[in-house]
Design an enzyme around this catalytic site. Structure first.
Site, PDB file in Angstrom:
ATOM      1  N   ILE A 298      -4.192 -30.813   1.887  1.00 32.77           N
ATOM      2  CA  ILE A 298      -3.252 -30.470   1.047  1.00 32.77           C
ATOM      3  C   ILE A 298      -1.961 -30.930   1.620  1.00 32.77           C
ATOM      4  O   ILE A 298      -0.912 -31.356   0.755  1.00 32.77           O
ATOM      5  CB  ILE A 298      -3.300 -29.311   0.542  1.00 32.77           C
ATOM      6  CG1 ILE A 298      -2.965 -28.027   1.585  1.00 32.77           C
ATOM      7  CG2 ILE A 298      -4.165 -28.849  -0.407  1.00 32.77           C
ATOM      8  CD1 ILE A 298      -2.401 -26.844   0.954  1.00 32.77           C
TER       9      ILE A 298
ATOM     10  N   LEU B 139      -6.022 -22.665  -4.110  1.00 39.01           N
ATOM     11  CA  LEU B 139      -6.307 -21.433  -3.167  1.00 39.01           C
ATOM     12  C   LEU B 139      -6.182 -21.729  -1.695  1.00 39.01           C
ATOM     13  O   LEU B 139      -6.058 -21.059  -0.936  1.00 39.01           O
ATOM     14  CB  LEU B 139      -7.740 -20.864  -3.488  1.00 39.01           C
ATOM     15  CG  LEU B 139      -8.103 -20.538  -4.702  1.00 39.01           C
ATOM     16  CD1 LEU B 139      -8.869 -21.128  -5.692  1.00 39.01           C
ATOM     17  CD2 LEU B 139      -8.785 -19.101  -4.578  1.00 39.01           C
ATOM     18  N   ALA B 140      -5.899 -23.017  -1.356  1.00 43.49           N
ATOM     19  CA  ALA B 140      -6.124 -23.600  -0.008  1.00 43.49           C
ATOM     20  C   ALA B 140      -4.861 -22.835   0.660  1.00 43.49           C
ATOM     21  O   ALA B 140      -3.803 -22.927   0.376  1.00 43.49           O
ATOM     22  CB  ALA B 140      -6.026 -24.982   0.297  1.00 43.49           C
TER      23      ALA B 140
ATOM     24  N   THR C 114      -0.792 -13.821  -2.951  1.00 42.59           N
ATOM     25  CA  THR C 114      -1.138 -12.242  -2.384  1.00 42.59           C
ATOM     26  C   THR C 114      -0.104 -11.413  -2.811  1.00 42.59           C
ATOM     27  O   THR C 114       0.838 -11.585  -2.939  1.00 42.59           O
ATOM     28  CB  THR C 114      -1.338 -12.322  -0.983  1.00 42.59           C
ATOM     29  OG1 THR C 114      -1.304 -10.989  -0.452  1.00 42.59           O
ATOM     30  CG2 THR C 114      -0.020 -13.207  -0.143  1.00 42.59           C
ATOM     31  N   ASP C 115      -0.413  -9.889  -2.686  1.00 38.83           N
ATOM     32  CA  ASP C 115       0.412  -8.888  -2.994  1.00 38.83           C
ATOM     33  C   ASP C 115       1.342  -8.478  -1.722  1.00 38.83           C
ATOM     34  O   ASP C 115       2.324  -7.966  -1.703  1.00 38.83           O
ATOM     35  CB  ASP C 115      -0.507  -7.687  -3.417  1.00 38.83           C
ATOM     36  CG  ASP C 115      -1.402  -7.194  -2.267  1.00 38.83           C
ATOM     37  OD1 ASP C 115      -1.872  -7.899  -1.248  1.00 38.83           O
ATOM     38  OD2 ASP C 115      -1.930  -5.951  -2.471  1.00 38.83           O
ATOM     39  N   GLU C 116       1.017  -9.242  -0.826  1.00 32.78           N
ATOM     40  CA  GLU C 116       1.680  -9.055   0.471  1.00 32.78           C
ATOM     41  C   GLU C 116       2.890  -9.511   0.481  1.00 32.78           C
ATOM     42  O   GLU C 116       3.893  -8.991   1.306  1.00 32.78           O
ATOM     43  CB  GLU C 116       1.021  -9.625   1.875  1.00 32.78           C
ATOM     44  CG  GLU C 116      -0.576  -9.316   1.952  1.00 32.78           C
ATOM     45  CD  GLU C 116      -1.499  -9.337   3.070  1.00 32.78           C
ATOM     46  OE1 GLU C 116      -0.513  -9.649   4.196  1.00 32.78           O
ATOM     47  OE2 GLU C 116      -2.616  -9.192   2.994  1.00 32.78           O
TER      48      GLU C 116
ATOM     49  N   TYR D 201       2.497 -14.821   7.598  1.00 32.90           N
ATOM     50  CA  TYR D 201       1.629 -15.117   6.457  1.00 32.90           C
ATOM     51  C   TYR D 201       2.214 -14.799   5.114  1.00 32.90           C
ATOM     52  O   TYR D 201       2.306 -15.604   4.304  1.00 32.90           O
ATOM     53  CB  TYR D 201       0.189 -14.234   6.828  1.00 32.90           C
ATOM     54  CG  TYR D 201      -0.567 -14.157   5.200  1.00 32.90           C
ATOM     55  CD1 TYR D 201      -0.941 -15.471   5.100  1.00 32.90           C
ATOM     56  CD2 TYR D 201      -0.629 -12.993   4.733  1.00 32.90           C
ATOM     57  CE1 TYR D 201      -1.947 -15.586   3.649  1.00 32.90           C
ATOM     58  CE2 TYR D 201      -1.783 -13.291   3.472  1.00 32.90           C
ATOM     59  CZ  TYR D 201      -2.217 -14.366   3.081  1.00 32.90           C
ATOM     60  OH  TYR D 201      -2.770 -14.256   1.961  1.00 32.90           O
TER      61      TYR D 201
ATOM     62  N   ALA E 213       5.413 -14.274   4.508  1.00 30.41           N
ATOM     63  CA  ALA E 213       6.483 -15.137   4.545  1.00 30.41           C
ATOM     64  C   ALA E 213       6.112 -16.176   3.898  1.00 30.41           C
ATOM     65  O   ALA E 213       6.816 -16.981   2.969  1.00 30.41           O
ATOM     66  CB  ALA E 213       7.432 -15.135   5.569  1.00 30.41           C
TER      67      ALA E 213
ATOM     68  N   LYS F  67       3.520 -17.458   1.916  1.00 33.94           N
ATOM     69  CA  LYS F  67       2.964 -17.179   0.890  1.00 33.94           C
ATOM     70  C   LYS F  67       4.159 -17.101  -0.093  1.00 33.94           C
ATOM     71  O   LYS F  67       4.165 -17.737  -1.304  1.00 33.94           O
ATOM     72  CB  LYS F  67       1.778 -16.164   0.699  1.00 33.94           C
ATOM     73  CG  LYS F  67       0.483 -16.383   1.201  1.00 33.94           C
ATOM     74  CD  LYS F  67      -0.325 -17.703   0.671  1.00 33.94           C
ATOM     75  CE  LYS F  67      -0.695 -17.371  -0.553  1.00 33.94           C
ATOM     76  NZ  LYS F  67      -1.574 -18.584  -1.120  1.00 33.94           N
TER      77      LYS F  67
ATOM     78  N   PRO G 192     -12.466  -2.083  16.361  1.00 37.69           N
ATOM     79  CA  PRO G 192     -10.894  -1.886  16.763  1.00 37.69           C
ATOM     80  C   PRO G 192      -9.976  -1.765  15.603  1.00 37.69           C
ATOM     81  O   PRO G 192      -9.797  -2.664  14.751  1.00 37.69           O
ATOM     82  CB  PRO G 192     -10.648  -3.517  17.323  1.00 37.69           C
ATOM     83  CG  PRO G 192     -11.512  -4.559  16.477  1.00 37.69           C
ATOM     84  CD  PRO G 192     -12.929  -3.576  16.193  1.00 37.69           C
TER      85      PRO G 192
ATOM     86  N   ASP H 228      -1.615  -1.128  17.566  1.00 42.11           N
ATOM     87  CA  ASP H 228      -1.248  -1.451  16.215  1.00 42.11           C
ATOM     88  C   ASP H 228      -0.818  -3.004  16.212  1.00 42.11           C
ATOM     89  O   ASP H 228      -0.097  -3.584  16.835  1.00 42.11           O
ATOM     90  CB  ASP H 228      -0.055  -0.804  15.541  1.00 42.11           C
ATOM     91  CG  ASP H 228      -0.187  -0.511  14.054  1.00 42.11           C
ATOM     92  OD1 ASP H 228      -1.367  -0.997  13.602  1.00 42.11           O
ATOM     93  OD2 ASP H 228       0.542   0.458  13.546  1.00 42.11           O
ATOM     94  N   ARG H 229      -1.066  -3.572  14.996  1.00 41.79           N
ATOM     95  CA  ARG H 229      -0.716  -4.947  14.611  1.00 41.79           C
ATOM     96  C   ARG H 229       1.016  -4.991  14.495  1.00 41.79           C
ATOM     97  O   ARG H 229       1.382  -4.025  13.983  1.00 41.79           O
ATOM     98  CB  ARG H 229      -1.050  -5.180  13.346  1.00 41.79           C
ATOM     99  CG  ARG H 229      -0.947  -6.544  12.736  1.00 41.79           C
ATOM    100  CD  ARG H 229      -1.444  -6.797  11.157  1.00 41.79           C
ATOM    101  NE  ARG H 229      -2.541  -7.507  11.417  1.00 41.79           N
ATOM    102  CZ  ARG H 229      -3.230  -7.430  10.050  1.00 41.79           C
ATOM    103  NH1 ARG H 229      -3.034  -6.936   8.842  1.00 41.79           N
ATOM    104  NH2 ARG H 229      -4.504  -8.049   9.881  1.00 41.79           N
TER     105      ARG H 229
ATOM    106  N   HIS I 187       2.976  -4.109  11.040  1.00 43.98           N
ATOM    107  CA  HIS I 187       1.733  -3.646  10.250  1.00 43.98           C
ATOM    108  C   HIS I 187       2.047  -2.993   8.820  1.00 43.98           C
ATOM    109  O   HIS I 187       2.539  -1.894   8.991  1.00 43.98           O
ATOM    110  CB  HIS I 187       0.854  -2.877  11.000  1.00 43.98           C
ATOM    111  CG  HIS I 187      -0.566  -2.502  10.404  1.00 43.98           C
ATOM    112  ND1 HIS I 187      -1.551  -1.955  11.105  1.00 43.98           N
ATOM    113  CD2 HIS I 187      -1.074  -2.955   9.485  1.00 43.98           C
ATOM    114  CE1 HIS I 187      -2.471  -1.897  10.262  1.00 43.98           C
ATOM    115  NE2 HIS I 187      -2.444  -2.721   9.306  1.00 43.98           N
TER     116      HIS I 187
END
Ligand code: NAD
Ligand code: TYD
Length: 375
Positions: A65, A86-87, A138-140, A181, A183, A185, A236, A311-312, A315
């Site tokens: 893309i 979606l890519a 995404t909702d993120e 990620y 940010a 999106k 994990p 933890d990530r 997170h």
């Protein structure tokens, strides 16, 4: 394919959600020509589409893309009048390690696609009439919600099915992304809306919660943990496992995309969610129970695989979607209860061990590298 009613470009159609969207459109709309454009990164796998690959109304194009000139050519060649985009690079942990790739694909790639669509559509006599640029997000992008169980509800909120707070992401929430990620999106969402506001391009953006189901790459929580339970490898769990996600069965997301693509209002945003909040640790216990049952093991004998790890970074504590707008304005409802969806999902991974093995060993990529050599 000549004289078809619509020519729809779906990007990222060899990935997890994209493959379900491609299948739905190819089988439900034989009068449409569906062009699946995918770079086949590590996350793209044409085995996800084996059942429809020879359909007369389906074409696969291996492309990036970010390749603006090629996108321009393809828009003309296939007379594209609708795009479902979606890519993307989609895994938060990878974005923490390599944010550049996320900016490149998710931001620059989306911008290339927008520009290619604009340059083709604006040159047509009817311009944007009957066209659609539908961006999947995404909702993120909204950031994180607090964990705050309303008083008096503690019993029902103990395990699964939430809600775990009294606030939800609505379409009107402001953006507050925390990971590279989300940010990237968020940035792509802004570019899409700017193309409506600046050039009049007919756009729609949807923001969906966590998906689960067949063909998800085993780096994301649910398929990774199913595979590890099968192989009796450690599970994990980041931090204390207290983070909450709102899970939606992928086919229900694909059905929402179908409804929104056909009936959604231009320039609108729709949130899509399962109203199905789970704390990670509770979800993991359910996964162990269901997988052990289907494997004929003693129920919950693999609970000791749970391993708490660091933890990530950054997170997000809780995501939870309010899909009232989509439900009331367009009549969408998720069709599967979570218990049914999770059992179906575990069964799919157990029945498709070869798919899982090929993805984990990387064999699926070698096969397609040979197939596309020299193209
Ligand atoms: P995925 O990682 O499984 O698939 C992404 C696909 O995009 C792959 O087939 C990959 O080959 C392709 N791709 C990547 N870079 C490309 C490029 N430069 N050019 C062309 N193709 C490229 O992702 P997914 O989980 O199916 O997510 C699809 C979309 O839905 C993404 O935009 C994601 O942000 C969004 N989304 C995902 C979820 C989720 O829970 N998975 C939830 C909400 C929104
Ligand atoms: P993931 O599937 O990566 O989706 P997202 O980060 O986009 O929500 O992770 C879902 C949740 O599971 C998230 O809170 C992080 C957590 N998680 C783990 O605890 N361990 C893992 O190995 C992974 C991949 C995720």
């Amino acid at each position: 394919m000549k004289n078809c009613k619509r020519n729809i470009l779906i990007t990222g159609g060899a990935g997890f959600i994209g493959s379900h969207v491609v299948r739905l459109f190819v089988t439900r709309y034989p009068e449409y020509h569906i062009i699946n454009l995918d770079k086949l990164t590590y996350a793209g796998n044409l085995a996800n589409l084996k059942d429809i690959e020879s359909a007369l109304n389906y074409t696969f194009v291996k492309a990036d893309i970010c390749d603006f000139e090629l996108l321009e050519e393809l828009m003309k060649k296939y007379k594209i009048d609708g795009i479902i985009h979606l890519a993307a690079e989609s895994h938060v942990d990878r974005s923490i390690k390599d944010p550049f790739t996320f900016a490149k694909t998710n931001v620059m790639g989306t911008l290339s696609l927008l520009q290619a669509a604009r340059s083709y559509w604006e040159a047509l006599p009817e311009k944007y009439e009957g066209k659609m640029f539908y961006h999947i997000s995404t909702d993120e992008v909204y950031g994180a919600l607090e964990l705050n169980i309303p008083e008096g509800d503690s019993e029902t909120n103990k395990c699964g099915g939430g809600p775990f707070g009294d606030r939800f992401f609505k379409e009107t929430n402001s953006y507050n992304p925390h990971s590279p990620y989300s940010a990237s999106k968020a940035s792509s969402d802004h570019f899409v809306r700017s193309f409506h506001d600046t050039y009049g391009m007919p756009t729609i953006v949807t923001n969906c919660s966590n998906n689960y189901g067949p063909c998800q790459f085993p780096e994301k929580l649910i398929p990774l943990f199913i595979n590890n339970i099968i192989l009796r490898k450690p599970l994990p769990v980041y931090g204390k496992g207290e983070n909450v996600r709102d899970w939606l069965y992928v086919v229900d997301h694909a059905k929402a995309i179908d409804i929104i693509f056909h009936k959604g209002k231009i320039a609108e945003t729709y949130n899509i969610g399962g109203s199905n909040e789970w704390k990670n640790i509770d979800l993991i216990k359910v996964l162990i129970k269901v997988t052990d049952k289907l494997l004929g093991r003693t129920e919950c004998e693999d609970l000791d695989l749970i391993t708490y790890v660091t933890d990530r970074a950054g997170h997000d504590l809780r995501y939870a979607i309010d899909s009232t707008k989509l439900k009331t304005e367009l009549g969408w409802e998720p069709s599967l209860q979570f218990e049914e969806g999770i059992e179906k999902t575990v069964r799919w991974y157990l029945d498709n061990q070869e798919w899982l093995d090929h993805v984990i060993s990387g064999d699926y990529q070698k096969y397609y590298e040979q197939m596309y050599q020299g193209r």
